[in-house]
Design an enzyme around this catalytic site. Structure first.
Site, PDB file in Angstrom:
ATOM      1  CB  SER A   1       6.072  -1.384  11.854  1.00 58.28           C
ATOM      2  OG  SER A   1       5.676  -0.045  12.083  1.00 58.28           O
TER       3      SER A   1
ATOM      4  CD  GLU B   1      -2.633   5.471   6.899  1.00 55.07           C
ATOM      5  OE1 GLU B   1      -2.679   5.489   5.660  1.00 55.07           O
ATOM      6  OE2 GLU B   1      -1.679   4.969   7.545  1.00 55.07           O
TER       7      GLU B   1
ATOM      8  CE  LYS C   1       0.026   3.171   4.781  1.00 51.46           C
ATOM      9  NZ  LYS C   1       0.161   3.256   6.230  1.00 51.46           N
TER      10      LYS C   1
ATOM     11  CD  GLU D   1      -3.001  -2.305   7.480  1.00 51.78           C
ATOM     12  OE1 GLU D   1      -1.977  -2.553   6.850  1.00 51.78           O
ATOM     13  OE2 GLU D   1      -3.664  -1.258   7.315  1.00 51.78           O
TER      14      GLU D   1
ATOM     15  CG  HIS E   1      -5.582   1.918   5.509  1.00 50.45           C
ATOM     16  ND1 HIS E   1      -5.092   2.829   6.416  1.00 50.45           N
ATOM     17  CD2 HIS E   1      -4.577   1.052   5.260  1.00 50.45           C
ATOM     18  CE1 HIS E   1      -3.826   2.518   6.698  1.00 50.45           C
ATOM     19  NE2 HIS E   1      -3.494   1.444   6.010  1.00 50.45           N
TER      20      HIS E   1
ATOM     21  N   GLY F   1       3.251   2.574  10.702  1.00 53.65           N
ATOM     22  CA  GLY F   1       4.191   3.666  10.465  1.00 53.65           C
ATOM     23  C   GLY F   1       4.947   4.101  11.716  1.00 53.65           C
TER      24      GLY F   1
ATOM     25  CG  ASN G   1      -1.700   1.239   1.428  1.00 45.70           C
ATOM     26  OD1 ASN G   1      -1.760   2.070   0.515  1.00 45.70           O
ATOM     27  ND2 ASN G   1      -2.329   1.390   2.578  1.00 45.70           N
TER      28      ASN G   1
HETATM   29  P1  13P Z   1       3.495   0.554   7.564  1.00 45.11           P
HETATM   30  O1  13P Z   1       4.009  -0.724   6.992  1.00 45.11           O
HETATM   31  O2  13P Z   1       4.186   1.775   7.025  1.00 45.11           O
HETATM   32  O3  13P Z   1       3.432   0.514   9.070  1.00 45.11           O
HETATM   33  O4  13P Z   1       1.959   0.706   7.055  1.00 45.11           O
HETATM   34  C1  13P Z   1       1.105  -0.370   7.191  1.00 45.11           C
HETATM   35  C2  13P Z   1      -0.167  -0.040   6.497  1.00 45.11           C
HETATM   36  O5  13P Z   1      -0.914   0.801   6.926  1.00 45.11           O
HETATM   37  C3  13P Z   1      -0.451  -0.752   5.245  1.00 45.11           C
HETATM   38  O6  13P Z   1      -1.751  -0.525   4.828  1.00 45.11           O
END
Ligand code: 13P
Length: 251
Positions: free
Chosen positions: A213, A97, A12, A167, A95, A173, A10
């Site tokens: 992560s 976010e 982003k 997640e 997601h 992140g 992903n």
């Molecule tokens: P990270 O791997 O940067 O922690 O992000 C995970 C994520 O949100 C994938 O959708």
């Protein structure tokens, strides 16, 4: 029954078109060496160009979001047909976010999942608890209710088009990964919930990815757990080397 491993990137809100093409080319070059399922989800603005790079390869093209409407006066939205037109076959929905920054509710996410399925797109449904919810001992409750509400009115035969990504919000992140044992415990809870909502067989077949992560250094341990079937990767998916190193962890 052995479930196939599924590694998805992903990206982003990262990568301009040219950068996205270079990253996709780096991944495609190596991807043919792996039997696992592979997907990359660039930003909307790079889908067209990345779609050309992955066409005819074993790398699936994903989108990071999708409208819950088919077409019409919905300024700024992107419809499932527009995505399919560019070669997209998978869409990431729910997601954290989107839930956290843009107020997406379980009900709204459920409407998008139903539309994606109707339109022949596969779905990755993301679920996960916040740090406060985990510290209050509510992780399992939060995640199972997101699964139940996200899949409301979705039939068992549609489940083959759905992947769940667990997640934990506090691990995204942040560099903090759930331990393999903690992550697997929640994956098991999700699988048990699917068995109660559908059937033991459906639960056994469901691919459940971990995200938060995940990187080459910790992926092998996570992927060795009985209920962890892959990864939805953010940061480590932004470089071909680290994404390919993650693919190697599936072997
Ligand atoms: P990270 O791997 O940067 O922690 O992000 C995970 C994520 O949100 C994938 O959708």
């Amino acid at each position: 029954m052995a479930r196939i491993k599924y590694i998805a990137g992903n990206w982003k809100m990262n990568k301009l078109s040219g950068e996205a093409v270079a990253l996709a080319q780096g991944i495609v070059k190596e991807a043919g060496n792996f039997d696992c399922k592979i997907m990359i989800a660039p930003p909307f603005t790079a889908l067209c160009e990345v779609g050309k790079v992955v066409k005819g390869t074993n790398v699936l093209l994903g989108a990071q979001n999708m409208s819950n409407k088919v077409s019409g006066a919905y300024t700024g939205e992107v419809s499932p047909e527009m995505l399919k037109d560019l070669g997209v076959s998978v869409v990431i929905l729910g997601h954290s976010e989107r839930r956290g920054y843009y107020g997406e509710t379980d009900e709204f996410i459920n409407s998008k999942i139903k539309l994606a399925l109707e339109q022949g797109l596969d779905v990755i449904l993301c679920v996960g608890e916040t740090l406060a919810q985990r510290e209050a001992g509510k992780a399992a409750d939060v995640v199972t209710s997101q699964v139940q509400n996200g899949l409301k009115d979705i039939s068992e035969c549609a489940l083959e088009h759905i992947t769940i990504a667990y997640e934990p919000v506090w691990a995204i992140g942040t560099g903090k990964t759930a331990t393999a044992q903690d992550a697997d415990a929640i994956h098991k809870v999700i699988r048990e919930k699917l068995a109660s909502l559908y059937s033991a067989d459906a639960a056994e077949k469901m691919i459940i990815q971990y995200g938060g992560s995940m990187k080459p250094e910790n992926a092998a341990g996570l992927l060795a757990m009985p209920n962890i079937d892959g990864g939805l990767i953010g940061g480590a998916a932004l470089k071909a080397d680290s994404f390919v190193a993650l693919l190697k962890c599936t072997k």
